[in-house]
Motif scaffolding. Structure first.
Motif, PDB file in Angstrom:
ATOM      1  N   ALA A  25     -73.677   4.209  -8.876  1.00 12.59           N
ATOM      2  CA  ALA A  25     -72.725   3.570  -9.785  1.00 12.59           C
ATOM      3  C   ALA A  25     -71.503   4.456  -9.921  1.00 12.59           C
ATOM      4  O   ALA A  25     -71.605   5.673  -9.956  1.00 12.59           O
ATOM      5  N   SER A  26     -70.355   3.822  -9.962  1.00 10.54           N
ATOM      6  CA  SER A  26     -69.119   4.522 -10.274  1.00 10.54           C
ATOM      7  C   SER A  26     -68.547   3.909 -11.536  1.00 10.54           C
ATOM      8  O   SER A  26     -68.556   2.690 -11.701  1.00 10.54           O
ATOM      9  N   THR A  27     -68.060   4.744 -12.431  1.00 11.83           N
ATOM     10  CA  THR A  27     -67.480   4.275 -13.682  1.00 11.83           C
ATOM     11  C   THR A  27     -66.087   4.849 -13.845  1.00 11.83           C
ATOM     12  O   THR A  27     -65.889   6.063 -13.762  1.00 11.83           O
ATOM     13  N   ARG A  34     -63.373  -0.022 -19.564  1.00  6.79           N
ATOM     14  CA  ARG A  34     -64.376   0.623 -18.715  1.00  6.79           C
ATOM     15  C   ARG A  34     -64.666  -0.294 -17.542  1.00  6.79           C
ATOM     16  O   ARG A  34     -64.924  -1.483 -17.719  1.00  6.79           O
ATOM     17  N   ASP A  36     -67.116  -0.556 -14.180  1.00  5.74           N
ATOM     18  CA  ASP A  36     -68.266  -0.079 -13.420  1.00  5.74           C
ATOM     19  C   ASP A  36     -68.351  -0.845 -12.111  1.00  5.74           C
ATOM     20  O   ASP A  36     -68.054  -2.049 -12.064  1.00  5.74           O
ATOM     21  N   LEU A  38     -71.317  -1.861  -9.453  1.00  4.56           N
ATOM     22  CA  LEU A  38     -72.775  -1.926  -9.429  1.00  4.56           C
ATOM     23  C   LEU A  38     -73.247  -2.458  -8.089  1.00  4.56           C
ATOM     24  O   LEU A  38     -72.687  -3.409  -7.544  1.00  4.56           O
ATOM     25  N   ILE A 113     -78.013  -0.463 -16.527  1.00  5.71           N
ATOM     26  CA  ILE A 113     -76.951   0.038 -17.419  1.00  5.71           C
ATOM     27  C   ILE A 113     -76.933  -0.707 -18.752  1.00  5.71           C
ATOM     28  O   ILE A 113     -76.008  -0.547 -19.549  1.00  5.71           O
TER      29      ILE A 113
END
Length: 301
Positions: A25-27, A34, A36, A38, A113
């Motif tokens: 995951a990158s946030t 925000r 994300d 997925l 998440i």
């Protein structure tokens, strides 16, 4: 702007003798926004689907530098999720249960998440190919995201719901047309159709990026640092960047798709726009940089 990358385990990790699925995951944290990315898993495609007709020697040299072969491709599938405190927005919904066994894993990633399907307020489709649309229905043909409003480009919706498409798209994509029509019909009463340049939501603008499909949209998010959700208008991190002018078999209108790539990559590089790419590595988050006569994808932002 803050970018974090992490891995986390799906629920199967606690079960004996079941292979562990590790989710990447990158946030991106951009003020109150925000974003994300997925994992929906990955696709397994014959290399000819992507690379047919490309100059063999130059193609081999490019792919070799990335440790890849022209025989088969296994691109990752990254679904972008945006939360701004009011809206919970998915850009595409993955493959669902009916496309490829290696994909259709979005529900597991969302669960990991703590986001439930009922939390999703809006679903914005870049286009209607199986790995982007088919996850909108469950195995009982019920909408997965029961509380969401759906948005897709007008031209894209018209193309896939046209009864003539299945007989003109070509045999290898006929199942795409049947599947898209069925799913779009199931949600048609909750779909808003978008034009190029239209605000999908406050701060999210639809950008027509045609060629991969007739009405493909990218979405530009006007966060403190602009972000472009690409879909498949730039569909890999190697050939599409280094030789965006080459025609790819994955595109329905190959010439138009190449024109779109060339123009879009130039803008993304010149304006240093952060991108999230459905089939780009590392969760798909990064930037476009000029590299000689072409471009490169960097995960450094």
């Amino acid at each position: 702007m803050m970018l974090t990358r992490r891995t986390f385990l799906g629920s199967a990790a606690a079960l004996p003798f079941v292979p562990r699925r590790v989710w990447a995951a990158s946030t991106l944290t951009l003020g109150d926004v925000r974003i994300d990315t997925l994992s929906d898993g990955n696709l397994t495609l014959p290399g000819s689907f992507l690379f047919s007709g490309m100059p063999e020697s130059e193609l081999t040299e490019i792919l070799g530098r990335y440790g890849l072969s022209s025989d088969q491709a296994t691109p990752p599938c990254n679904v972008t999720l945006l939360r701004d405190g009011t809206n919970t927005v998915l850009f595409d919904v993955g493959s669902g249960p009916d496309f490829q066994a290696s994909a259709g894993k979005l529900s597991e990633a969302m669960d990991a998440i703590g986001v439930a399907p009922d939390d999703v307020t809006h679903v914005l489709f870049t286009h209607a190919h199986p790995d982007h649309l088919w996850g909108v229905l469950d195995e009982f043909d019920e909408p997965v995201f029961a509380n969401a409003e759906y948005m897709i480009g007008q031209a894209e919706f018209d193309y896939w719901t046209d009864p003539g498409t299945v007989s003109t798209i070509g045999e290898e994509r006929a199942a795409f047309a049947v599947g898209a029509a069925r799913r779009l019909e199931a949600i048609a009463d909750r779909v808003r159709l978008l034009a190029d340049g239209e605000d999908a939501l406050n701060g999210v603008v639809a950008r027509l990026t045609p060629g991969h499909t007739p009405g493909h949209l990218a979405f530009e998010i006007a966060a403190p640092t602009p972000v472009m959700v690409l879909g498949d208008c730039i569909a890999n991190h190697h050939v599409a960047f280094e030789r965006p002018d080459w025609l790819s078999g994955s595109d329905q209108d190959r010439e138009l798709a190449a024109e779109t790539r060339v123009a879009l990559l130039g803008r993304l590089a010149d304006e240093a726009i952060v991108v999230t790419g459905f089939h780009l590595p590392g969760g798909g988050v990064g930037r476009v940089e000029r590299a000689g006569a072409g471009y490169s994808f960097t995960e450094e932002i």
